[in-house]
Design a protein around this motif. Structure first.
Motif: not given
Lengths: 292, 425, 359
Positions: C14-31
């Motif tokens: 689950g994390w492997l699939f979600a992490s590219p998208g979710f990670g990018l959003m954390l880095l470039f929108i959430v932070i």
């Protein structure tokens, strides 16, 4: 109106087409105005705006504005930049967002609902409001490229691409679509021994043509129309996209004919892209809407 | 830049190989980056390219590399680059914006001999905090553009530098012109232009009334100068121009602004020297470029246009300054003037130009610049003052209450100064 | 996210699939957004040699403070109330109270937002950041009009386009066309259309009314500016929502329509009892998307009016950019963004709550 026409199918048909055509006029005239104006010299263009002539290719018609526009700015380069940035972002974005959507719908993992809520919440953060913090951040990010390790992402394609690959709306659209896919299919594939990657790549994605088209168009539009961000991060002309190029045309005395020519030039590729994808696109939204 | 530097290093380490390499070192110049706001303007690009090429050929230490930006987004680009620590060595800066960038630490004082610029027009010398941060290759000026025949028709006196129109006279002229019924509006103020045009073109009116954007003795408060009785008198007069139908308001059609005077829709136009050639070509001897009216505290027009400065981030301030000094030659000043219609900053350059030499068609602007020019407030707070002033004037033109609007404007400027700890260093 | 039979736990996958998208959003929108929140609690400037300091909620109070001022009418020497030429009571100028007047500490520096009469007294509602208040009201007005109108028009278009007519795809493409044109380009074009002197709209209306129409300066008039921008925004985006409705329509089973026909239902009854119930989920999607788009109104304002005339088209995002970037007050601009975020968040939570209850 409908009752009156009930007995006369031909009349009813004519009325229907008339209504459709009148509405079509409202949608098409401003765009027609842009295209026709691009063929006229400035003075005529401005004089014509107060009459029906604005929509007609009459008077002193030529492609001079296009010639002048190409001389004023490196339009080809701007287009290539825009298409490159947009193309790469759309392709990577579709991959990454569909994977995330897949994970949210078919896989069960710790923290999933929190992560999904966060993604939904990002939908309501207008980009303008995070542009400055993001600028401060990307200017300090590390990068490992062909020419070695470096700090700072400014003046590159990556700074225009990477921050926009993942977005909440695309993930949301994919998730909505996936929810409607028959679960039995997934189960069956798993039982047959497919890995999750195979399920995603071989089973789910081939079924997702329509949603891919929708997401592609929406992402294409959003990326192609980037303005504020490229102004902030591209100090070198070689990386500038089309909407920054538009600024080249606003000088002390604006040459409106050239502006119209430029607007036409940058609008045509998008129209072409849309027309190419539209069949799949319309079918696709048809299936996204189902669940809502 | 990186490549040339590496090359230089390689050559240095290879120095042991023999002196044969020394001569090749000649092309191992250090790059200096230069940012300029002229993208999309071919004529301007030609002159600046000429200067860059000449400079690069004239010496063996520096190689200037030009990067052009479209003017509309130039300041945004520079601010973003400054935030990201990505400024070039040399950049051009709009005169009144310079103190803000200098205060923020993005510019450094020029290393140019003051005697070299002794006879430059005062408006082009970017002094702040006692130091020279920027220097302009030209200046601009604004005049009341009209036709002799237009004024004669209503029996208006033609004003001179020594005896400009008074407020009463000027209002009278507008009234008479309006009464002829021949014009859409007697006066085109250029409301269709937004941004810097407002403070540049209109704050001199306020100053002539006795007010100002800010109290220039301290640069710490706008209370009393922007909303005192003189400023309110200015505001009432400003509003009357629109109430009486003397001038088109904020929603003026940009096309009318460009051609209205030439086509006879407007009788007079408050506009700059850069458009003067058009008028001359159309009206010939009938064209008049008149001094600003005197509203009680002397006639005033704005000064200071784009200027060159050196960024604080530059590792080669001497080379950067050398380039700017090189560009200050009369022939380049004249070239800019001839191609853009701008005012050359020295008398000696003026004599080389077609339009500004003694008896030249536009020489009156040189005289105006010398006689009436007043720079906009020289303070880092100017950026906010300019925005606030622009909005206040637009609102008053739209019918807002004059005193309340100016109060708000003064408050906003003061709040900004306070937030920036007085803009002191 | 409903639980599903095949969904036993797959944490790693689950994390492997979600992490590219979710990670990018954390880095470039959430932070960046968290950074913006942090800015809003300081006096950070866009460019300044001064270090930023923590100021707590000062940016928010400066922006949201309102006060009430009760004003007595002016009276002459003999105690009679003075009246102006319209016969209304005359009140002293409020700047007497709000400027350097220690007797009224709660309204110092504030501006009159609106006022009403209460007996002989005038009650003025004062705001410390009047432009923001107007931007807030305008944004809410924009959303309140655009969301239902655009949604309804899109539905009507979808119904029209859902007819089995030859060549209907052509109309469908034409109605969709404005969506693919950049909003910046659209705004530039519509400036010509709305021009007060020789604009296209004025001349069309003039022709249609045989010269009886008096030219309106659409963008230069306080009463029409925001409405004009609404109309243009709807024109640009309605095609997109039309397609979403259309998709909803096409999922409604044809047998339901046949049944309605057999029962002799009128077109309205068919719509009310067959079509509309089938569109509920689509409606939720349309409303949410339109609302979110409408709240971020910026480009149209930036190109067409810069917030004028007299602040009648100020919006929150435009003010946030103008403040944070134009006036270099990044902390103030960030505070506005945060307020907007909280506003939209609460509205969407409310929307979700309301729609959930009905189901």
């Amino acid at each position: 109106m409908f009752r009156l026409d009930k007995d006369n199918p031909t009349l009813r048909l004519i009325v229907r087409y008339m209504v459709l055509t009148l509405i079509a006029l409202i949608f098409v005239t401003p765009i027609l105005f842009m295209m026709m104006s691009s063929l006229k010299p400035d003075q005529q263009l401005l004089a014509d705006t107060s009459s029906i002539r604005a929509f007609l290719p009459i008077g002193d018609i030529s492609f001079d504005n296009y010639k002048a526009a190409f001389e004023r700015a490196p339009i080809g380069m701007f287009m290539l930049n825009s298409l490159l940035v947009t193309g790469v972002t759309v392709v990577l974005g579709l991959l990454v967002c569909s994977m995330a959507g897949f994970s949210f719908v078919f896989l069960n993992w710790r923290g999933k609902s929190i992560a999904f809520s966060i993604i939904l919440a990002t939908l309501i953060v207008p980009f303008e409001t995070i542009a400055i913090p993001m600028l401060l951040m990307v200017s300090k990010l590390p990068w490992l490229g062909l020419d070695g390790f470096s700090w700072g992402w400014l003046n590159s394609y990556r700074v225009q691409i990477i921050p926009f690959i993942a977005d909440g709306l695309t993930i949301f659209l994919f998730a909505q679509y996936f929810k409607d896919l028959p679960k039995e299919l997934i189960e069956a594939s798993r039982i047959e021994g497919c890995s999750w990657w195979q399920v995603y790549w071989r089973v789910v994605m081939p079924l997702s043509g329509p949603i891919i088209a929708t997401a592609a168009i929406l992402k294409f539009l959003a990326m192609y129309n980037q303005y504020l961000w490229p102004i902030m991060v591209t100090q070198q002309e070689q990386y500038r996209p089309v909407l920054v190029g538009l600024q080249y045309f606003f000088q002390l005395n604006t040459a409106w004919g050239e502006v119209m020519a430029y607007l036409t030039i940058i609008t045509v590729p998008v129209l072409a892209f849309y027309l190419a994808l539209q069949r799949a696109f319309i079918a696709s939204i048809a299936s996204t809407g189902v669940k809502g | 830049m990186k490549i040339t530097k590496n090359l230089a290093l390689t050559l240095l380490s290879a120095g042991a190989l023999g002196s044969a390499f020394v001569s090749t070192c000649a092309f191992a110049k250090t790059d200096l980056s230069l940012w300029y706001h002229g993208a999309g303007n071919k004529v301007e690009a030609k002159v600046i390219n000429q200067i860059v090429n000449d400079f690069n050929r004239s010496q063996s230490d520096w190689n200037v590399v030009l990067e052009s930006f479209p003017q509309g987004s130039y300041n945004d680009s520079v601010v973003a680059a400054a935030l990201a620590n990505n400024l070039p060595d040399i950049l051009d800066v709009d005169g009144p914006v310079m103190p803000n960038w200098a205060w923020a630490g993005y510019l450094r004082p020029l290393l140019i001999d003051k005697n070299k610029i002794a006879d430059f027009l005062p408006g082009v010398k970017g002094y702040w905090d006692g130091k020279l941060y920027s220097i302009g290759l030209w200046d601009s000026a604004v005049a009341m553009v009209t036709r002799r025949s237009t004024l004669n028709e209503v029996g208006a006196r033609i004003p001179t530098i020594d005896s400009p129109w008074t407020e009463e006279e000027f209002n009278g002229v507008l009234k008479k012109l309006k009464a002829t019924g021949k014009y859409d509006y007697p006066l085109d103020l250029g409301m269709a232009e937004s941004g810097e045009w407002f403070p540049y073109a209109f704050s001199p009116f306020l100053q002539s009334f006795g007010g100002d954007l800010i109290d220039r003795s301290t640069y710490k408060t706008a209370e009393g100068t922007l909303n005192g009785p003189e400023a309110i008198a200015f505001g009432e007069w400003w509003q009357s121009l629109f109430v009486n139908g003397y001038a088109p308001g904020n929603s003026q059609d940009p096309a009318d602004h460009e051609t209205g005077l030439l086509e006879g829709k407007y009788a007079m136009q408050w506009y700059g020297n850069w458009a003067a050639l058009k008028t001359l070509n159309k009206f010939g001897d009938d064209a008049l470029f008149l001094p600003a009216p005197d509203f009680g505290h002397g006639p005033k027009i704005g000064a200071a246009s784009w200027q060159f400065g050196v960024s604080a981030a530059s590792k080669h301030p001497q080379g950067a300054s050398d380039f700017i000094e090189f560009a200050l030659q009369d022939k380049y000043l004249a070239a800019f003037s001839d191609s853009l219609g701008v005012i050359p900053p020295t008398q000696s350059a003026a004599t080389l130009t077609t339009n500004y030499r003694q008896g030249g068609a536009l020489s009156v602007f040189y005289v105006l610049s010398k006689a009436q020019a007043l720079v906009r407030p020289v303070t880092p707070g100017y950026i906010v003052e300019a925005k606030v002033f622009e909005k206040a004037l637009a609102d008053i033109a739209d019918g807002a209450d004059v005193a309340d609007t100016l109060d708000s404007a003064a408050d906003e400027i003061n709040a900004d100064i306070e937030k920036n700890r007085g803009y002191s260093r | 996210m409903k639980k599903n039979s095949i969904l036993t736990r797959h944490n790693t996958t689950g994390w492997l699939f979600a992490s590219p998208g979710f990670g990018l959003m954390l880095l470039f929108i959430v932070i960046p957004f968290i950074l913006a929140i942090a800015f809003s609690l300081t006096n950070q400037r866009l460019m300044s040699p001064n270090a930023a300091e923590f100021v707590g909620l000062e940016n928010y109070t400066n922006m949201l403070d309102v006060g009430i001022l009760v004003v007595d009418p002016e009276i002459d020497a003999s105690g009679n109330i003075l009246v102006d030429k319209n016969g209304d009571n005359k009140y002293p100028r409020l700047r007497k109270f709000t400027r350097n007047n220690p007797d009224y500490p709660n309204v110092q520096g504030m501006k009159e937002w609106f006022s009403f009469s209460w007996g002989v007294q005038k009650i003025a509602i004062m705001a410390s950041d009047l432009v923001f208040m107007k931007a807030l009201v305008n944004t809410l007005t924009f959303v309140a009009f655009v969301a239902p109108i655009q949604g309804a028009l899109a539905l009507i278009l979808a119904l029209l386009i859902n007819q089995p007519l030859r060549g209907i795809q052509i109309f469908r493409s034409i109605y969709f066309m404005p969506v693919v044109v950049s909003i910046v380009v659209v705004s530039l074009l519509w400036r010509f259309i709305y021009d007060g002197q020789n604009g296209l709209l004025n001349s069309v209306l003039n022709t249609l009314t045989f010269g009886h129409f008096k030219a309106v300066d659409w963008l230069g008039n306080q009463d029409t500016a925001l409405g004009s921008i609404m109309a243009m925004s709807i024109w640009q985006a309605v095609g997109f929502h039309m397609i979403i409705w259309l998709s909803g329509l096409q999922t409604i089973s044809p047998t339901l329509y046949e049944a309605a026909k057999i029962e002799g239902a009128s077109p309205w009854q068919t719509f009310r009892y067959v079509t509309w119930p089938g569109l509920r989920n689509t409606a939720v999607l349309v409303v949410i998307v339109i609302t979110m788009q409408a709240f971020s109104l910026f480009a149209q304002i930036d190109v067409m009016t810069s917030g004028g005339p007299l602040d009648s088209t100020q919006t929150i995002v435009y003010q946030a950019v103008e403040r944070g970037y134009g006036k270099q007050d990044i902390s103030g601009g960030s505070a506005m963004s945060v307020v907007l975020f909280l506003l939209v968040l609460s509205i969407s939570l409310l929307q979700r709550y309301l729609t959930r209850e009905k189901n």
